[in-house]
Each structure stands twice: as structure tokens, then as C-alpha cells.
Design an enzyme around this catalytic site. Sequence first.
Site, PDB file in Angstrom:
ATOM      1  N   GLU A  93     -34.262  21.963   8.775  1.00  0.00           N
ATOM      2  CA  GLU A  93     -33.440  21.092   9.590  1.00  0.00           C
ATOM      3  C   GLU A  93     -34.155  20.260  10.657  1.00  0.00           C
ATOM      4  OE1 GLU A  93     -30.741  24.438  10.432  1.00  0.00           O
ATOM      5  OE2 GLU A  93     -29.222  23.224   9.463  1.00  0.00           O
ATOM      6  N   CYS A 127     -33.043  14.439  -1.583  1.00  0.00           N
ATOM      7  CA  CYS A 127     -33.835  15.577  -1.095  1.00  0.00           C
ATOM      8  C   CYS A 127     -35.264  15.230  -0.706  1.00  0.00           C
ATOM      9  CB  CYS A 127     -33.927  16.669  -2.148  1.00  0.00           C
ATOM     10  SG  CYS A 127     -32.372  17.247  -2.775  1.00  0.00           S
ATOM     11  N   GLY A 146     -22.014 -14.417 -16.896  1.00  0.00           N
ATOM     12  CA  GLY A 146     -20.588 -14.717 -17.059  1.00  0.00           C
ATOM     13  C   GLY A 146     -19.729 -13.668 -16.390  1.00  0.00           C
ATOM     14  N   CYS A 195     -33.917  19.589  -5.491  1.00  0.00           N
ATOM     15  CA  CYS A 195     -32.749  20.167  -6.176  1.00  0.00           C
ATOM     16  C   CYS A 195     -32.766  19.760  -7.642  1.00  0.00           C
ATOM     17  CB  CYS A 195     -31.455  19.721  -5.506  1.00  0.00           C
ATOM     18  SG  CYS A 195     -30.886  18.095  -5.996  1.00  0.00           S
ATOM     19  N   GLY A 205     -21.765  -6.184 -19.863  1.00  0.00           N
ATOM     20  CA  GLY A 205     -22.445  -5.013 -19.303  1.00  0.00           C
ATOM     21  C   GLY A 205     -21.466  -3.925 -18.895  1.00  0.00           C
ATOM     22  N   PHE A 261     -26.537  20.865  12.088  1.00  0.00           N
ATOM     23  CA  PHE A 261     -25.418  21.573  12.690  1.00  0.00           C
ATOM     24  C   PHE A 261     -25.146  21.238  14.156  1.00  0.00           C
ATOM     25  CE2 PHE A 261     -23.029  25.724  12.752  1.00  0.00           C
ATOM     26  CZ  PHE A 261     -22.256  25.418  11.664  1.00  0.00           C
ATOM     27  N   ASP A 280     -23.584 -12.434  -5.466  1.00  0.00           N
ATOM     28  CA  ASP A 280     -24.820 -12.983  -4.912  1.00  0.00           C
ATOM     29  C   ASP A 280     -25.170 -14.335  -5.491  1.00  0.00           C
ATOM     30  OD1 ASP A 280     -25.353 -10.973  -3.179  1.00  0.00           O
ATOM     31  OD2 ASP A 280     -26.470  -9.779  -4.625  1.00  0.00           O
TER      32      ASP A 280
HETATM   33  C1  LIG Z   1     -24.071  -0.482  -8.873  1.00  0.00           C
HETATM   34  C2  LIG Z   1     -23.700  -1.956  -8.925  1.00  0.00           C
HETATM   35  C3  LIG Z   1     -24.390  -2.847  -8.143  1.00  0.00           C
HETATM   36  C4  LIG Z   1     -24.044  -4.194  -8.160  1.00  0.00           C
HETATM   37  N1  LIG Z   1     -24.746  -5.036  -7.358  1.00  0.00           N
HETATM   38  C5  LIG Z   1     -24.406  -6.340  -7.327  1.00  0.00           C
HETATM   39  C6  LIG Z   1     -25.112  -7.238  -6.472  1.00  0.00           C
HETATM   40  O1  LIG Z   1     -26.065  -6.861  -5.789  1.00  0.00           O
HETATM   41  N2  LIG Z   1     -24.697  -8.524  -6.436  1.00  0.00           N
HETATM   42  C7  LIG Z   1     -23.641  -8.975  -7.191  1.00  0.00           C
HETATM   43  O2  LIG Z   1     -23.320 -10.146  -7.118  1.00  0.00           O
HETATM   44  N3  LIG Z   1     -22.981  -8.152  -8.032  1.00  0.00           N
HETATM   45  C8  LIG Z   1     -23.329  -6.854  -8.119  1.00  0.00           C
HETATM   46  N4  LIG Z   1     -22.658  -6.014  -8.956  1.00  0.00           N
HETATM   47  C9  LIG Z   1     -21.575  -6.547  -9.795  1.00  0.00           C
HETATM   48  C10 LIG Z   1     -21.900  -6.714 -11.310  1.00  0.00           C
HETATM   49  O3  LIG Z   1     -23.000  -5.986 -11.713  1.00  0.00           O
HETATM   50  C11 LIG Z   1     -22.146  -8.141 -11.706  1.00  0.00           C
HETATM   51  O4  LIG Z   1     -21.042  -8.893 -11.341  1.00  0.00           O
HETATM   52  C12 LIG Z   1     -22.468  -8.339 -13.191  1.00  0.00           C
HETATM   53  O5  LIG Z   1     -23.080  -9.568 -13.310  1.00  0.00           O
HETATM   54  C13 LIG Z   1     -21.228  -8.306 -14.075  1.00  0.00           C
HETATM   55  O6  LIG Z   1     -21.596  -8.510 -15.424  1.00  0.00           O
HETATM   56  P1  LIG Z   1     -21.067  -7.590 -16.599  1.00  0.00           P
HETATM   57  O7  LIG Z   1     -21.565  -8.208 -17.842  1.00  0.00           O
HETATM   58  O8  LIG Z   1     -21.426  -6.193 -16.427  1.00  0.00           O
HETATM   59  O9  LIG Z   1     -19.488  -7.769 -16.441  1.00  0.00           O
HETATM   60  P2  LIG Z   1     -18.334  -7.024 -17.185  1.00  0.00           P
HETATM   61  O10 LIG Z   1     -17.931  -5.806 -16.413  1.00  0.00           O
HETATM   62  O11 LIG Z   1     -18.671  -6.808 -18.611  1.00  0.00           O
HETATM   63  O12 LIG Z   1     -17.195  -8.116 -17.039  1.00  0.00           O
HETATM   64  C14 LIG Z   1     -16.761  -8.514 -15.765  1.00  0.00           C
HETATM   65  C15 LIG Z   1     -15.549  -9.464 -15.843  1.00  0.00           C
HETATM   66  O13 LIG Z   1     -15.930 -10.714 -16.356  1.00  0.00           O
HETATM   67  C16 LIG Z   1     -15.132 -11.082 -17.465  1.00  0.00           C
HETATM   68  N5  LIG Z   1     -15.985 -11.808 -18.386  1.00  0.00           N
HETATM   69  C17 LIG Z   1     -17.236 -11.446 -18.775  1.00  0.00           C
HETATM   70  N6  LIG Z   1     -17.739 -12.406 -19.580  1.00  0.00           N
HETATM   71  C18 LIG Z   1     -16.779 -13.357 -19.701  1.00  0.00           C
HETATM   72  C19 LIG Z   1     -16.723 -14.596 -20.394  1.00  0.00           C
HETATM   73  N7  LIG Z   1     -17.727 -15.035 -21.124  1.00  0.00           N
HETATM   74  N8  LIG Z   1     -15.588 -15.320 -20.282  1.00  0.00           N
HETATM   75  C20 LIG Z   1     -14.539 -14.875 -19.557  1.00  0.00           C
HETATM   76  N9  LIG Z   1     -14.546 -13.715 -18.869  1.00  0.00           N
HETATM   77  C21 LIG Z   1     -15.654 -12.979 -18.953  1.00  0.00           C
HETATM   78  C22 LIG Z   1     -14.642  -9.746 -17.989  1.00  0.00           C
HETATM   79  O14 LIG Z   1     -13.473  -9.884 -18.757  1.00  0.00           O
HETATM   80  C23 LIG Z   1     -14.424  -8.963 -16.736  1.00  0.00           C
HETATM   81  O15 LIG Z   1     -13.194  -9.268 -16.155  1.00  0.00           O
HETATM   82  C24 LIG Z   1     -22.984  -4.659  -8.983  1.00  0.00           C
HETATM   83  C25 LIG Z   1     -22.293  -3.742  -9.789  1.00  0.00           C
HETATM   84  C26 LIG Z   1     -22.632  -2.403  -9.763  1.00  0.00           C
HETATM   85  C27 LIG Z   1     -21.876  -1.433 -10.646  1.00  0.00           C
HETATM   86  S1  FES Z   2     -34.382  16.171  -5.839  1.00  0.00           S
HETATM   87 FE1  FES Z   2     -32.347  16.490  -5.070  1.00  0.00          FE
HETATM   88  S2  FES Z   2     -31.485  14.511  -5.212  1.00  0.00           S
HETATM   89 FE2  FES Z   2     -33.537  14.169  -5.779  1.00  0.00          FE
END
Ligand SMILES: Cc1cc2nc3c(=O)[nH]c(=O)nc-3n(C[C@H](O)[C@H](O)[C@H](O)COP(=O)(O)OP(=O)(O)OC[C@H]3O[C@@H](n4cnc5c(N)ncnc54)[C@H](O)[C@@H]3O)c2cc1C
Ligand code: FES
Length: 1297
Positions: free
Chosen positions: A1232, A154, A368, A117, A279, A884, A379
Amino acid sequence: MRQDEEKVDLVFYVNGKKIVEKNVNPEWTLLMYLRNKLSLCGTKLGCGEGGCGACTVMISKYDRNALKVKHYPVNACLAPVCSMHGLAVTTVEGIGSTITKLHPVQERIAKAHGSQCGFCTPGIVMSMYTLIRNHERPMMEDMNVAFQGNLCRCTGYRPIIEGYKTFTEDWEQVHVSNGINGKISGVDKQNGCAMGDKCCKMLNDTNGVESDKMFESSKFIPYDRSQEPIFPPELKLSDAYDTQSLVFRGDNVSWFRPTTLEKLLLLVEKYPGAKIIVGNTEVGVEVKFKGQLYATFIQPTLVKELTQIDVGRETIRIGAAVTLDEIESTFKDIIKTRPEWETRICKTVVEKLHWFAGKQIRSVGSLGGNIMTGSPISDLNPIWMAIGARLHLNSVMGPRIVKMDENFYTGYRTTIVNSNEILEAIEIPYTSKNQFVYAHKQSRRREDDIAIVNGAINVLFSEEADYKVEDINVAFGGMAPITKLTKSTKQLIGQKWDETMLEKAYQLLLNDLPLSENAPGGMVSYRLSLAMSFFFRTYLNISKQLTIVHSNALNQATGEAVYTDDMPIYNNELQMAMIYSKVSHAKIISIDVSTALMSPNVVDIILAKDIPANRNAAGWLEDEEYIRRDLITSQYQVLGAILATDQQSAQRAARLVKVIYEELTPIVTIDQAIEAKSFSFKAKIHYGNAASKMAECNHVISGEARTGYQEHFYMEPHAFLVVPTQGQELNIYCTSQDHNGVSLGVSKLLGIDQNKIAIKVKQVGGAFGGKETPPRKFAGYVALAAMKTRRPVRLVMDRDEDMCVTGGRHPFLFKYKVGFNNDGRIHAIVVELYSNAGYSGDKSYKAMLHALSHINNSIYIQNLSGFSYVCKTNLPTNTSYRGFGNPQSIFAAECMLRDVAEFLKKDYVDIARINMFNEGDLTIYNQPIVNCNIRRCFEEVLIHSDFHQRKLSIEKFNQENRWKKRGIDVMTCTYGIGYGFDFIQQAGALILIYKDGSVLLTHGGVEMGQGLNTKMVQIVSRELGIPVEKIHTSEVATDKVPNSSPSTASMTSDLNGMAVKNACDIINNRLVPVKTKNPNGTWEEWIFTAYNQRISLSATGFYREPPVNWNWDTNTGDKLYNYFSFGACVSEVEIDCLTGDHQVLRTDIVMDVGNSLNPAIDVGQIEGGFVQGYGMYVMEEMIVSPNGTFMSKGPGAYKIPGFGDIPIEFNVALLKNSSNPKAVYSSKAIGEPPLILASSVFFAIREAIKAARKENDVVEDFRLHAPATAERIRMACQDHITKKVKVNKSTWKVEHL
Ligand SMILES: Cc1cc2nc3c(=O)[nH]c(=O)nc-3n(C[C@H](O)[C@H](O)[C@H](O)COP(=O)(O)OP(=O)(O)OC[C@H]3O[C@@H](n4cnc5c(N)ncnc54)[C@H](O)[C@@H]3O)c2cc1C
Ligand code: FES
Ligand code: FES
């Protein structure tokens, strides 16, 4: 205004072009900016929560320390656009195009058939592109890591890997260094392997259709790094953007980027409640899906105290804003340079990071952010807690250090850190010689998934020779609202590391981790077992290590296509957001929309009063309401819709609508529906006399089989754009696989004739049945709004909305009795089938009739009584889904066969053989099976897979391995192709030939990744005798071909192919005189002559299947299906008995596709279907609360198979010398049946569990229901650990839907 509050322009580069944004909205993500501001729609929105990778782009940054440009993949759906300042963004448009030049990364995925797709493709292309920009010759392992964050629904992944492995060092070594220079197509393949013809690569070729034959790698454009676009010189030459203090202000949100720690602390003090974001991977999801609004964001990525890692002599200090990827690479360096025993924490963290999210998240997510989010399933937190990491906090009041222990987290996602404080850094020690640190994680899917339970154990032993525990710290995630440090395990101090200690540890863990029956997250017994299993595994690991240490001591004393939402935005366009019901069963007392209407940017609202009562009937059977007026019978029923100038404002306002309900008791499960006799449809089938034959049989056994709910999870969520043109005319663009159905629905709702409504579908990003009935209804709302406002209106569903609203595959319950003789021949079956239909009829009765007719699969049975009940519940209405009803009922048939084999203690293979259809046998609906190839498929797959020999090897493996077990199983699939109803089995096509000889083809089938357009073009090419390049297909449209049937039931190629052929025949007939006069002319000459002779160069083709005149009530008639498709499959798995984890080691498929129209497409469909079926039978579980709330609303919680889940070895062979007189060019429908073959994995898992139970002397029979999730596998492998866990039924989620 202070200096650090001066407003600046946002500056960044996109595909080499400088972007200077003077009025950036800090609420916007990079994805919104790319698509809405720059009209770069190649980057897709698949989920909006970082879980699918469809939005992957490459970010490049000049590293002034390393003096080189670094590239990393990012999820544009989460990356705030403000965080792009001074960076270079590359999107899929920036690396190549069909108009300029394709990039090898784009060319190879396409030529290797790695795009169906195509909705996931740009994201996958960008992940691969980023990888090769960083490593010219990556290893296969690097590629596996690069794709951890990308999903495809897909292809089944294998063709993607096959195409891309041509970039790797591993491939190069095998193909180039051995003198083959990449030429490995079939005949001249010699790989220089010492195994000669016995090399696994060669064997694959003879066994089936080996991937390399599907494309010619020697024709790929060579990859030349020197042709890559250069990094913008401005960003390299000057550090101005990297060091700038930033302030961006929007209407609701302000964004700061301070340059020093002091400024950061002042901002945190000045703006209480400000969010520090690095992030944005946590905050982005909170804002998008939890409706959180934060007024101030602070990005600390220029503050050196937060961005550095200091590797000291005693400890390692990691800045809180350091990304997870940076930690991984620094720790890997430390592991290389310091003694093994000092780096055990680093090693454990690196191992854990491999399973932490995907590469896109790890590239930007910070340590952090992970700690401060305080997720109970983080984790890393269990590791930090178990080792007692020191956290450096700071504020304007001064710094302080706290230990990460049981006091750090004060509640769900709360910490002891004050609101004016920040986390500056974390400090971790090195390990001592007698210290061991192990961490474990179990999730639903191995890669890119959050944990169910995770844990870390840190043990310090005394230096004395008897290795007594001197200190121990055990921390678990997923066992409480916070990461939990178990207290009483301290009682193990002083104990020897032996079985007595282990037994005591189990007891202490049970005391310390008291999960209540209704604990959020459910799976209580499983989670308790996991916690103990983790401890047990650590026990085994350390015991092994101690033995090594001990002996050492003695010896030495020392991871372009345009879809609906890619349509350009109209100037006066409105965006729509639906108002949904939030309860499963209730009377509506009142609806208050006043606050919503006053919300900014809201233009209008659609309510029940906008639809006349006589036009409010919606749904396939018109048993639903467009807008609910009095009674709610499911969550996510529509109460109205908001129209605003932008999507965010519309969604925000929809959340402000206040509804007061009087709640009623909902029916959620099949069992509840049976008890309440809540059935919307019943049907039965009687063939022979099952009851009396049963009495004559040597044995009668009874059993039960269940299958779960499956979400379609097409990568492109539902999208609709309705443009009112003139008077009553409407152009509707939508993601529908039944565009004619949409036309009918909209026409009835609006009271406008179908001839004024043009429905257009260019292509759809995956559908699998899920885009058949829902678009009818949702296009209606959008069309209604467009007519009301006379403005274009767009509705694009968010992933969570799509998952909750549109229904999925029906869960089924089967109760059966089977009568058979001592030889294993089955003579009678009585079976009850129940399906969970949700609140309305939709296509549920049709799915049930299909299920009923396939209830015996390949078993030739002469006496069968089947009673079926479609259960009406208070869940979103379930709908069509690939297969189906057949994937469910064929699964039940296979369960019956295995029950018989186990009862008689005979080999399943023998039982399958003795009961299998032969040529001419009659089905339970009296239709003879002609061209019956099921036995051939079965015997061939047994030989190809070396089934019997491998079974013996597995027995040996199981004897030698205590906690890992393997299983192998074989199954068949006999699948009736056809709708089973006459009126729908028709198709039309339109061929327009222009004066230059080019051909425009339109047919009635929707291209959604199944390769339909390619097959149709092939037919035109073959029939008219012209090259495919002369033929173009643009879109399906109701104003070109009317009254098309839905593109479903694997019938689209069959029906449309014949209609296309018919149109070609008409043209060919008209051209006969011209060709006769000029037999040596060219196509272009004939067309030109025909035009001059005023011969019509357009034709409509039409096809109708011969009638299927079968009567369900009397079980009589000629035939129910057009023909049969056959397949057989062997799968081998290995399970981890302690956690329930599994890996598919090998799968072999032999599939009868007749005389394939396009083998490459068919193999792609087989593999893609298989992997989707694998999800259904083994992995995908929709968690639903007892009150009917869907809890798994996105890729984060609902796990579809990822790259890492496909069989390690996957061999697909197309049955040779098969033909099918009933379809175009003797081909067979393929969409299917292969999905069902994936249940072989389920049955192989069951075999492995049987081996585990046998070893544990568990003799009772057991029932394993689909899906065989990690939880079910673990709990079925009963052992000393599971016996310790006694928990009543969970009140948190329903066990079976
Ligand atoms: C698709 C997906 C998969 C994920 N998989 C996992 C996984 O397998 N295992 C796991 O443990 N987590 C997972 N996470 C969670 C996340 O990615 C992690 O927790 C990541 O480390 C957060 O970091 P960030 O910088 O993006 O946080 P942000 O979103 O930027 O911040 C998160 C929080 O921390 C606070 N903060 C950040 N830095 C500071 C600081 N220095 N002092 C005070 N507060 C602060 C922020 O204010 C906010 O409240 C996943 C998230 C997604 C979206
Ligand atoms: S080709 Fe359809 S989701 Fe990957
Ligand atoms: S759309 Fe960004 S990861 Fe799915």
C-alpha cells in the site's frame, strides 16, 4: 428463398483447427464463442466494451492483392463471430503452453515480472504477438502503439515494457551491436555508449534497481519466426470463403454479407432498420450496454465500392468500410510521395489517428461507421467538416453527393442520410499552398480515450504578401449535441492573421459555442477555454508556418490461469442477473415481474419473499438488506434476481422488471451531508493541547484539501459460481479476498453451518480491497438461488454493473488549521476529516480511523486535535481500497506542509526537514517510531534524483517556454503497518507432504497478483531446505484452512508467512530423529523413512501478532501498528497550459522494504502501486450527476492510467541496510505505501501551475484538489483565455463528491 438468402455454415479457423458452425447465433461475439463453445478461456472478459484489451486475439487474413498474410489484433468482446468467416483466429492457447512449449512472448512477460494478477496478461501477450508476427524487429514506437488498447491495473506497465523491449530493434542495437549479446546483468554490463559510466543506462543501475537486473535476458528463448504455426493452407489456396454471399439466421437476429453494391442496396431497401456493421465497435457497445436489439445486420466488407481507397489526381476517395488502420497506412504513403503542402489534411488525419482508440479498434473500425454514428465527439468529423468533405450516398433510387457541412448532422447521432440509403464513400481534396489544416483533441487520458473537446481549423490565405484570411472553416466536437461548424468565424475573412484577428476570433467563438450551465458532459468553463485554446494554438502554428513560407518566398520566390468465470459450465447450470434500483432515494410503491418471468429462457426469480426477514441483514456491519423491501437508499441496491439458462436472457429479463417509486431527495456530496448532519460514525483524537499551543504560535493558517472517488478497476470483474452437492453442502467459487467472510455471510443467510460450505478461491484477477466485502453479499444471492433451484448458478458481473454496485475509495474533505513559528516548525494542528461513505457502514469507520491516525504523515507534532465524520449519503456504499484512508489523509498532511512553506516563502524541503520524525519520536497515538528511516529515504531520494540541480534547470525551462511549464516536487510517506485491531491479526497454514517428497501448501491468503504464493513457497523452500519446484500451492479454501483473515492491509505476507513458517517448524521438529540417523540423506529419503516410521507428514501452522492494545477513546495503549514503512519520492512533470495535458517526465522512489523477501516482487508492487496512486491523484474521476447517478461506467468514460502514462524515466531503489525485526525474515509490507508516493506527481503539477500563474501575473492563492485532471490544471493556469469564460456552477455533475 432467393439465392442470396440461402443459409450457409460459418467456417473459420481457431488455432489452426477448422471450425464449421452450422447453427451460429448471430448475436454472439467471438469472445462468447471462444469461451462458451470452444472452452478456450484464456481470452478474458474485462469490460466488454473494447476498452481494456483483455480479450485481444489475433486475426489473420490472406491479402490477395499484396499476396501475403496480414495479422491484426482484435477485441473479441466486440467482434461478431459471424464476421470471422474465412479468417484464422489465434488465441493465447494457440501460441504456446506450459505443457508443450512456451512462446517467447509468454516467457518474457512472465520472467520480466510483467504479470501480477495475470488477468490482463493474455491480452497483452496477444497484442505483442500480433506485433511481432507483422514486424520481426519492431521499433519501440511500434510497441507503444501496439499497447495503446491494453490496460493493466497491477504492474504499472514498466516490467511489461522491459520484458518486451528485448524484441525490438532499438534494444538489439544497444545490446547486440555493441557486443554485449543481451547480457546486461549488473557487473559485466558495458554498453559501448560514448558516455561510458555516465550513460543513462548505467546511471540507472547505480541509482536504483534497474530493470535488467530483475531478469536475465540472456536466458530468454530466442525468437525464431520459422517456428510459428502456418496460416491455414485452405484459406490461402482458395478465395471461396472470401467471396461467398452469407446469410446466418438466429432466433432474434439475421446476418447478411452481400457481395455487390447492388445486393447491398437491395438488402437495405428490403430490411428497413437494418444495421450495416463493419467493426461493430459502436453497435457492439449499443447492444451490450444500451440494451439495443437489431433484427438485421449487414456486413458490407465484400463490396468493392466501400472497401477501396482511390488516390486520384484531384481528390482521394475512401470507401466507407475502409478501416482506420488502412487509412493511416495509405495516408502515410501519400505523405511520402506528394509535395508537403498538398498533404496537410493527410498529415492532420494521421496525427489524429494516433490518438484514436487503440490498435484493436483501429484495425476493424471503419470511417463510415465513425461518420454515420454521428457522435458529437468523433475525432475525425471536425476535420471532414472543416475541409468540407464530399459524402457519396447511395440507395436503390440512385446515388447522390452531399457536402459534410452544418446541415449533415440533424441532431444527436442523426444525419440527413435516409433510412434506405448507405454511405458509400467520402472524398477529400488535397490542400493548396496557402492552406493550413490543424486538428486538436483533449481527453482525460492521452492515449485510447474519447475527446472532451476536439476541433479542426482550415484556413486559406490569399496569395498576396500580407496573408489575409481568404476562407476559414472551424469545426468543434464536444461543444454541442452534434459536431459544430462555427458560423460567425466566417467574419474573419479578409482579416490579417494577427492579434486583432485573434481577439475577434475568441469573441466569435464564445458567441458561436453557447454551452449552457447544465450542458451534458459538464466542464463548461473548461470546454469553452479548450475551444479557444485550440484556436490560439492554431494561430501560433500558422504564424510560425507563415514566417517560414514568407522567408522561402523571399529567397526563392516559390499502442492458462483459471479464474472463477473460467470454471467449466455445468450441464444444468443457471445464469443470474440482478434486478437493481434505479433511483438514489425512494419509497418502493410496487414491483411488477410478470413480463420478466415470461421472457424466453427464464427459469426462476429470487425476490424478497425468498429470504426470511430475520436473515435479511447484509453487509460487513449487517446494516444493509440483502433484498430491499420498502426503502431505496442508493442506486444499484438489489430488488431481486433473475435466473435463466443463459446470461443474455437473464439480463434481458431483469431489464423488463417494472418498479414504481416515490422519489425522495438524495444526499450525494460530503457538503450536503454536513449540512444535513448525516453522519454514521464519528471519532476524534486529542494529543497534547492543540488549541492553547496554537495561540502561542507566530502564525496560524487555515486550509482545505479534497480527494475524489476512485474505482478499483481490478481487471477481473466479480464472479461467483455456486454448486450444490449433497444435502446442505455447497461448493462456492468466487472472486473474493475474504473467503472466510463469504463463508460467514452465506452461512448466516441460508442458516447452514459453515462446515458445510466450502469457499474456494484459486486466484483473483486484481482486488485492491474491492473484493473484500461485496462478495459476501453477492455470493449469498447466488447460493440462495442454487439452494432454491438445486442447480449450479453463476453470476458474472458486467464491468458497468461492477463499477456501479461495489463502491470504491472514499472521497475525503479535510479542513485544517496549522500553527507554526517563523522557522517553519509546526506546533499545533486542528483538523476535521469528512469521508463520503455511501449508504451503509461497510468498512468506512475503519478507513476513517486509519486516516485519522495518519493525518500528520511524517510530521512530528506534539499538539493535534482531529475530528472525523463518516458521512452517510445516498450513493453506493464505499469500501476498502488499497491504502484504506491513508492516501487521503497523507495527502492532506502534505498540503499542510506546503501551505506553511508558501506562507513563509521558504523551500518545502527545509520545511519538511524541520518537521520530520526522528528515531523514537512519538506518534499522535503515543507509539514510538522505532527503526525510523524516513530521513534516510528523504535525503537519498534528493541525491538520487539530483533534485536541486534539476529544480534550477526547470526554472530556466519555465522562463524560456510560454505555454509549457515544468514542476518538480518531493514527498515522504510514513505508514503504520497493521490492522489496528487484535482479532484479525492471525493466520493459519496447512502443509501436506506426500510420500514422494512433494509438498502441497495451503495458507489463508488470497493470491491476487501481489506475489503472495511465490513468497509463501519461498518460505517453505527456505525452512524445509528443498527446491521451490517441490512445492505446490493450489487454492485457498475454507475446508483446508479455517477462519482466515481478509487478504488486506498489506498484512497478508506478514501473517501467513509466519503461519507457514510455524507449520514448517513443526514438520522440521518431527523430522529431527530421522535426519539425525541419516544426516547425509536426501529430502525424499527422509520423507520416505518418516512415512515408514508412521510420523505425521502434515501440519497446521498458526500465527498471531502480539496484541495491539490501543484505546481509541482515551488515546492510550502500547501501540496501534506493528511497525512502520517509509518511502520518499521525487517527480517531475511538464504541463500544457493551454489544454491541461501533462506528462510525467521522471520519478525517483526510495522505499524502505526492510530485508526484502523478493526484491523483484516488491519493485513490481511499488511500481504498480505508484501507477494506481497516480490514477487516484491525477487522472481518475468518477462523474456523478446531482441525483447520484454514476456516469463513468467503463473504461470508455473512467480513465485508469495506460501504457503511455507511466513516467518516461522511472527509478525505484530499495533502501539498503534496513531490517525489520517485527516481520518474517525482516521484510516489510509493501502493498500500500507506494501508492501514496504518487501524490508527488500531483504536487509537481501544482508547482508547474504556479509557474504558469506567475508568468500571467496571477497573484491570488489557489486550491488544487485531487484528482488534478486536465480540466483542473487548465482552469488553474489562468490566462487571457480563461478570463473570458464566466460560467456558473454546473448543474450537470457534482463538483466534489
Ligand atoms: C474502446 C473504443 C474506443 C473508441 N475511441 C474512439 C476515439 O478515440 N475517437 C472516435 O472518434 N471514436 C472512437 N470510438 C468509436 C468507434 O470506434 C468509431 O466510431 C469507429 O470508427 C466505428 O466504426 P465501426 O466500423 O466499428 O462501426 P460499426 O459499429 O460497425 O457501425 C457504426 C454505425 O455506423 C453505421 N454504418 C456503418 N457503415 C455504414 C455505411 N456504410 N452506411 C451507413 N451506415 C453505416 C452502422 O449502421 C452503425 O449505426 C471508440 C470506440 C470504442 C469501442
Ligand atoms: S497483472 Fe493484474 S491487471 Fe495486469
Ligand atoms: S473485454 Fe474486450 S476490451 Fe475489455
